[in-house]
Design a protein around this motif. Structure first.
Motif, PDB file in Angstrom:
ATOM      1  N   LEU A  41      74.314   0.501   1.465  1.00 61.10           N
ATOM      2  CA  LEU A  41      74.738  -0.109   2.725  1.00 61.10           C
ATOM      3  C   LEU A  41      74.374  -1.589   2.778  1.00 61.10           C
ATOM      4  O   LEU A  41      75.160  -2.418   3.263  1.00 61.10           O
ATOM      5  CB  LEU A  41      74.099   0.622   3.906  1.00 61.10           C
ATOM      6  CG  LEU A  41      74.525   2.080   4.120  1.00 61.10           C
ATOM      7  CD1 LEU A  41      73.711   2.704   5.246  1.00 61.10           C
ATOM      8  CD2 LEU A  41      76.008   2.168   4.420  1.00 61.10           C
ATOM      9  N   LEU A  42      73.193  -1.935   2.266  1.00 61.15           N
ATOM     10  CA  LEU A  42      72.688  -3.298   2.386  1.00 61.15           C
ATOM     11  C   LEU A  42      73.300  -4.245   1.361  1.00 61.15           C
ATOM     12  O   LEU A  42      73.615  -5.398   1.687  1.00 61.15           O
ATOM     13  CB  LEU A  42      71.157  -3.288   2.245  1.00 61.15           C
ATOM     14  CG  LEU A  42      70.432  -4.626   2.465  1.00 61.15           C
ATOM     15  CD1 LEU A  42      70.682  -5.137   3.876  1.00 61.15           C
ATOM     16  CD2 LEU A  42      68.936  -4.470   2.206  1.00 61.15           C
ATOM     17  N   TYR A  46      77.780  -3.802   3.259  1.00 60.93           N
ATOM     18  CA  TYR A  46      77.632  -4.934   4.178  1.00 60.93           C
ATOM     19  C   TYR A  46      78.237  -6.224   3.610  1.00 60.93           C
ATOM     20  O   TYR A  46      79.003  -6.903   4.312  1.00 60.93           O
ATOM     21  CB  TYR A  46      76.161  -5.135   4.533  1.00 60.93           C
ATOM     22  CG  TYR A  46      75.899  -6.354   5.379  1.00 60.93           C
ATOM     23  CD1 TYR A  46      76.256  -6.391   6.719  1.00 60.93           C
ATOM     24  CD2 TYR A  46      75.298  -7.491   4.825  1.00 60.93           C
ATOM     25  CE1 TYR A  46      76.024  -7.512   7.494  1.00 60.93           C
ATOM     26  CE2 TYR A  46      75.068  -8.617   5.588  1.00 60.93           C
ATOM     27  CZ  TYR A  46      75.429  -8.639   6.923  1.00 60.93           C
ATOM     28  OH  TYR A  46      75.206  -9.756   7.676  1.00 60.93           O
ATOM     29  N   LEU A  49      82.046  -5.981   3.802  1.00 57.58           N
ATOM     30  CA  LEU A  49      82.562  -6.143   5.167  1.00 57.58           C
ATOM     31  C   LEU A  49      82.474  -7.598   5.615  1.00 57.58           C
ATOM     32  O   LEU A  49      83.390  -8.108   6.285  1.00 57.58           O
ATOM     33  CB  LEU A  49      81.780  -5.239   6.124  1.00 57.58           C
ATOM     34  CG  LEU A  49      81.978  -3.737   5.929  1.00 57.58           C
ATOM     35  CD1 LEU A  49      81.087  -2.955   6.895  1.00 57.58           C
ATOM     36  CD2 LEU A  49      83.439  -3.354   6.123  1.00 57.58           C
ATOM     37  N   MET A  50      81.401  -8.273   5.239  1.00 56.08           N
ATOM     38  CA  MET A  50      81.265  -9.685   5.585  1.00 56.08           C
ATOM     39  C   MET A  50      82.307 -10.541   4.860  1.00 56.08           C
ATOM     40  O   MET A  50      82.780 -11.544   5.393  1.00 56.08           O
ATOM     41  CB  MET A  50      79.863 -10.173   5.250  1.00 56.08           C
ATOM     42  CG  MET A  50      78.767  -9.578   6.137  1.00 56.08           C
ATOM     43  SD  MET A  50      79.063  -9.857   7.907  1.00 56.08           S
ATOM     44  CE  MET A  50      79.001 -11.649   7.980  1.00 56.08           C
TER      45      MET A  50
END
Length: 314
Positions: A41-42, A46, A49-50
């Protein structure tokens, strides 16, 4: 009544034990999966998505970002350098995986089916290229291709071919093809080892029966070995193709996309847009990154369509 009460008490204890085991299993799974899930996720989800968000901005990483919507994507479609880089990607995607898989498979077959005394030494030599870092491989081949004191020109001169200090990476006609050799040379070793392990799992009785029937080595390779390790070959093809699409390290070190953009690829073009010396546009680079993501997914879907996964039983 006592027997009934005893039975009910046993059922309650059994149910409690089952619930306790279920809770312990749940806790164990959470503890085991949480670090990997958190890392995914990190460090994967993430940032991706950024990147989607950044692709909608006009931002150089320092000043205030400006929302521009899909303007970056419109500019990308009109950018001739993007399509030139994509053409080079497609060229590498076809040539490099084909050579790596073919050479690796042939070497693995020879090492597995020929009783050479030096087999163990050959395996170490072939795998040695994967021990070297990409930077070392690129620097090594930069010396080989050098026009003044390069090994390639020196060998050609031994055969009476005077190259007149020809620099292989500095000519638009030869640069893109000169990069194929270090890519293949640096990638063969790993897949030789993978194919050796796959071939060694094939029962020897199949080869013995084929030899008794008078089959030739090449017939055995294409009619027994390759069909039985088809699944392994498929996985290797996927890895090599996807790696050739997104990889650009060797190209960046040897040519940085030159001369005149003749070796530029999508990944390198995106990198230079985001972190280059003269131009910084994280928004536009992120849009190209999304385009690269679509290409990777499309390549995987095409492979699944024309090279489906099959289970092989001996």
């Amino acid at each position: 009544m006592n027997a009934k009460m005893y039975g009910d008490e046993q059922a309650v204890r059994k149910q409690k034990g089952s619930n306790k085991a279920s809770r312990q299993r749940t806790v164990f799974l959470i503890v085991a999966i949480a670090p990997s899930l958190l890392g995914y996720l990190l460090f994967t989800l993430y940032p991706n998505l950024m990147s989607v968000y950044y692709s909608l901005l006009n931002w150089d990483g320092l000043t205030d970002a400006k929302f521009v919507g899909f303007d970056n994507y419109v500019s990308m479609v009109k950018d001739k350098f993007v399509w030139r880089a994509l053409y080079h990607n497609l060229l590498y995607m076809i040539v490099v995986p084909a050579l790596i898989v073919f050479i690796s498979l042939l070497l693995a077959y020879l090492l597995n089916n020929k009783s050479y005394k030096e087999n163990s030494i050959y395996k170490v030599i072939f795998f040695f290229t994967n021990v070297l870092s990409t930077v070392v491989v690129a620097l090594l081949w930069s010396f080989i291709y050098d026009g003044s004191f390069g090994l390639l020109n020196g060998m050609l001169e031994l055969f009476g071919m005077s190259m007149n200090d020809f620099y292989w990476l500095g000519d638009t006609r030869t640069a893109i093809w000169a990069l194929v050799i270090p890519m293949v040379w640096g990638g063969v070793g790993l897949y030789v080892v993978i194919f050796i392990n796959a071939i060694s799992s094939i029962p020897k009785s199949l080869y013995e029966a084929a030899y008794l029937e008078g089959a030739r080595p090449m017939s055995i390779l294409f009619r027994i070995t390759i069909p039985l390790i088809r699944g392994v070959i498929r996985v290797c093809v996927v890895f090599v193709i996807l790696g050739s699409i997104k990889g650009f390290e060797i190209i960046m070190i040897l040519t940085n996309g030159g001369p005149e953009g003749s070796t530029d690829v999508i990944g390198l073009y995106m990198f230079n847009l985001a972190f280059g010396k003269e131009y910084h546009n994280y928004g536009y680079a992120s849009a190209i990154g999304m385009f690269l993501f679509v290409i990777l997914v499309g390549a995987k879907l095409i492979i699944d369509k024309f090279y489906p996964e099959e289970n092989v039983e001996y």
